[in-house]
Design an enzyme around this catalytic site. Structure first.
Site, mmCIF file in Angstrom:
data_model
loop_
_atom_site.group_PDB
_atom_site.id
_atom_site.type_symbol
_atom_site.label_atom_id
_atom_site.label_comp_id
_atom_site.label_asym_id
_atom_site.label_seq_id
_atom_site.Cartn_x
_atom_site.Cartn_y
_atom_site.Cartn_z
ATOM 1 C CG ASN B 275 -2.002 -1.065 1.100
ATOM 2 O OD1 ASN B 275 -2.488 -1.328 0.000
ATOM 3 N ND2 ASN B 275 -2.352 -1.698 2.204
ATOM 4 C CD GLU B 297 10.034 -8.129 -7.810
ATOM 5 O OE1 GLU B 297 11.258 -7.997 -7.668
ATOM 6 O OE2 GLU B 297 9.267 -8.338 -6.853
#
Lengths: 508, 508
Positions: B275, B297
């Site tokens: 988050n 990624e």
């Protein structure tokens, strides 16, 4: 020597810049940040540090402040780090040192030391992470007609500090072999992210640059003539423990070659500084591998002898750091060696791109490892700096195989190099593949922390400490909140604390 | 769905391999090592894990052993990791997980887990560090006429396990958008050291490979048709703390751009999972930077929205991991996004060569940092595995800037994310450049441990813990044997121990 040394400065105009070290040192002021050459006792300035130290002493006597910030390639020598530390002339030091005087000042809290991966230093200087570099002080074997600089026994970060510094002081050292010319390979095209080329080095012995360092000639503020040897520390002959460590690594290589998992000439070898690492290379003299290659940071006696013996076909490094005997062999054989040794900037020797691409086998000494495979390379008992991480992280993280070696005990058995938890972490459990002591080897690849623990204790720890370690681990498995990495937090560092208090990790 | 899904297998011969998950699971035997697709809840097999779990349960009921070793790209989902853990069907797991069931089994000591850098996994599989890979189980969006595999929402390690495995099982998932075809870029030419080419990727959005995965068609033992969504976890909306962290990073970028030290469109951005990381990207929606690029990624909601908003021109990742809402936006905009998102093998997204070359800005969440700048990303109170290091090490070590972010406290203030010594070391003091909490930011570049300590305590720690930290540091400076990294070894981990015992790091 002076007349002869002057001839090494083939650029006529630059001869006008020749002055004494004392005169050149006048350029250095309190608070300046200096890029000082030097890598493992090679290629450091021999005269300026003493002259700067004298300025500092004079200032201090007059009640005035005088301290510099110094960023080197790696370690230097007593007549560089040593004299500056003795004069209390250093405020900040990076990225690696091994001089007792500097070390003591760091551990007494008098010098701020940043212990940094060598592959990152040039990039961080270039991008201003250390602020302005006021003066670069480098050593050279000579200067060409065009004013290009013939490096000495090492390059280190010279390429970068020559570019970054406002002013440049060059020491031309008559003791450096003039035939060093053409052994270096200075790559300039590192570029600026995000638009950078691939570094075009595809073989460990490739040449991709120029034999010379360069800088804006207008920045050259002084040239000082010197006539002093590099540090040239002697190595201890390999002892029984070192030979046993070496034999195990060589056996493993032999096994991997026979299994078809490693080329017959192995992969490019990196070997850290020190006696044990040197012993592994000595062991390769009699091992059944030919056409070896080296891709390392410092080329020391062991690799030199492999080349002279015809076992190693080439070696790449950023500096040559020899014992007095090996220096003699180097100078005697320099015509044979000139195309087999390639000296590069440390940004290239230690570059993650190249270490990964070439599949380097990294072999480095350690202070201690813990039962889960974490390694401490830098701190004695968690608080005292020894030397620094140097390039061990650059190589370990990107290596095809990463080895850490140490005798299983130190101080006559009072210190175990295998502990419940290392007192400082330089190489994490994610990176360490093999731990080797004279007791045995632990292959940690593809294993969980608990699988590693028994292996390290039973294979690598000294028998005097094996029961203590197994006892810790057994109790940790019962007491820990989580069993991924079982630890007793209140006890994990108690072996170090006990040593600090009693001088022995063993319970008396 | 079946007729329609069958048409996704354009290679006629391979249609003969279609069978049920239960039939395909018959290929899996006790003790096998499986290469299982999946990366952050995307692209994992949806049917086989349950079928394998059922086989394990049946074996266990019959008193027979049945456990597999599983190597994934990264985390999967309840219907993969979860069902296998619940069936006690996993002996060994690598390299990253986040499923509560797997995590609990790891921390109970039932599963051996190797927490591994993602950039190394494919190389280590290829070179046999994990032993034989018996079966690869991957998910695809379809199969071409030539038998090439159209990857789904992620690639991860699929390219490597397809090559390494003895047999291959492919799940073709009707829920995956058919327009994923051509978004992938699979680079095959990684070579064998020491003779490897440079990876020819020079821009974050370059394409250097094929849109398809490939394998020997004779190895394809089964094709299973599925019709299930990826995990698609919802993100929390950025809270006040996350917004404050984001604002500071964006302010810093702004400052660096104005100082001419960073391009106006910054450098390629990497953002870790979670988050807070997502909040930083959300903050960039309103920041004064355009033509951003991503080299990361996992591409999550934040980066997707930057692309849709026209703030980011391209993003490279190995997997797409969206909330249900973001998945809808992705599918709605897929024609616009197809040339702007590039999905690569994780060996390429996380490759040190490329991260260093491109000068990626790495931003990753942490569990805790210590006063000297070491970071723990993986372990709760030193012993319990949370998820794993993932790619945070790959990016941090090679990044141009490395940031670690966290709220300054957790568990309603009972846990400080700034501690005297981290209880596990994933990123060492040598690598961490910036620590950011909602309290402030510490710029650790070019600083000694003692210089870092005051900065981290005063800028980043929560006010409730600042006095405790300063008190520890003051006493350590008096008590420590060495003053490079002052510690009180008997107390360094006591905050964690206190939390384990009392549920609070604060002294009551």
């Amino acid at each position: 020597m002076t007349a002869n040394t002057v001839e090494r400065i083939r650029h006529q105009g630059l001869r006008n810049k020749i002055m004494s070290a004392e005169q050149a040192a006048e350029l250095i002021q309190d608070g300046m940040t200096l890029g000082i050459a030097g890598f493992t006792g090679a290629g450091y300035p021999k005269a300026l540090p003493t002259a700067i130290a004298e300025r500092a002493k004079a200032a201090h006597s007059a009640g005035k402040p005088f301290k510099i910030n110094m960023i080197t390639g790696a370690s230097t020598a007593p007549d560089c780090d040593g004299v500056l530390a003795a004069a209390d002339a250093v405020a900040f030091r990076a990225p690696f040192q091994s001089d007792p005087g500097i070390r003591n000042s760091i551990n007494a809290g008098n010098i701020h030391y940043q212990d940094m991966h060598l592959s990152h230093v040039e990039q961080q200087i270039r991008n201003g992470f250390y602020g302005d570099i006021h003066v670069a002080i480098i050593e050279a074997a000579g200067i060409t007609e065009e004013g290009k600089i013939i490096p000495a026994m090492g390059i280190g970060h010279n390429n970068e500090v020559l570019k970054a510094a406002d002013k440049v002081i060059i020491e031309v050292n008559a003791k450096q072999n003039e035939k060093l010319e053409s052994m270096h390979d200075v790559y300039f095209d590192v570029g600026t992210p995000p638009h950078r080329p691939a570094i075009p080095l595809l073989e460990p012995d490739g040449r991709i640059g120029s034999p010379y360092l360069e800088c804006d000639l207008n920045k050259i503020a002084a040239i000082v003539l010197t006539d002093s040897f590099d540090r040239n520390s002697k190595f201890a002959d390999p002892d029984e423990n070192s030979k046993r460590i070496a034999a195990q690594i060589i056996d493993f290589f032999d096994h991997e070659v026979k299994a078809g998992r490693l080329p017959a000439n192995l992969l490019p070898l990196q070997s850290g500084v020190g006696n044990v690492a040197n012993a592994v290379l000595a062991g390769l003299l009699d091992a059944p591998f030919d056409n070896l290659t080296g891709y390392t940071e410092v080329l020391q006696d062991g690799m030199l002898d492999l080349i002279i013996a015809g076992k190693m076909k080439s070696a790449s490094a950023t500096a040559l750091s020899f014992s007095p005997d090996a220096l003699q062999r180097f100078n005697d054989n320099i015509d044979f060696l000139r195309d087999k040794i390639i000296l590069r900037p440390m940004e290239i020797t230690n570059n993650p791109e190249l270490i990964r691409r070439l599949g380097v086998i990294g072999m480095n000494a350690m202070i201690e490892a813990d039962i889960y495979g974490n390694v401490n390379s830098t701190h004695v008992m968690g608080t005292k700096m020894m030397n620094g991480i140097g390039g061990s992280g650059d190589f370990t993280r990107n290596a095809f195989f990463s080895f850490f070696v140490s005798p299983s005990v130190a101080k006559d058995g009072a210190i175990s190099c295998i502990v419940p938890m290392v007192s400082h972490h330089d190489h994490t459990e994610h990176d360490v593949m093999f731990i080797v002591t004279e007791q045995g080897m632990a292959d940690l690849r593809g294993k969980s922390p608990r699988q590693r623990a028994r292996l390290i204790i039973n294979n690598c720890a000294h028998p005097d400490y094996r029961d203590m370690l197994n006892d810790y681990y057994d109790r940790a498995e019962k007491a820990a909140a989580g069993l991924h990495t079982p630890h007793i937090l209140s006890e994990a560092l108690s072996w170090h604390q006990r040593f600090v208090e009693t001088g022995d990790m063993r319970i008396k």
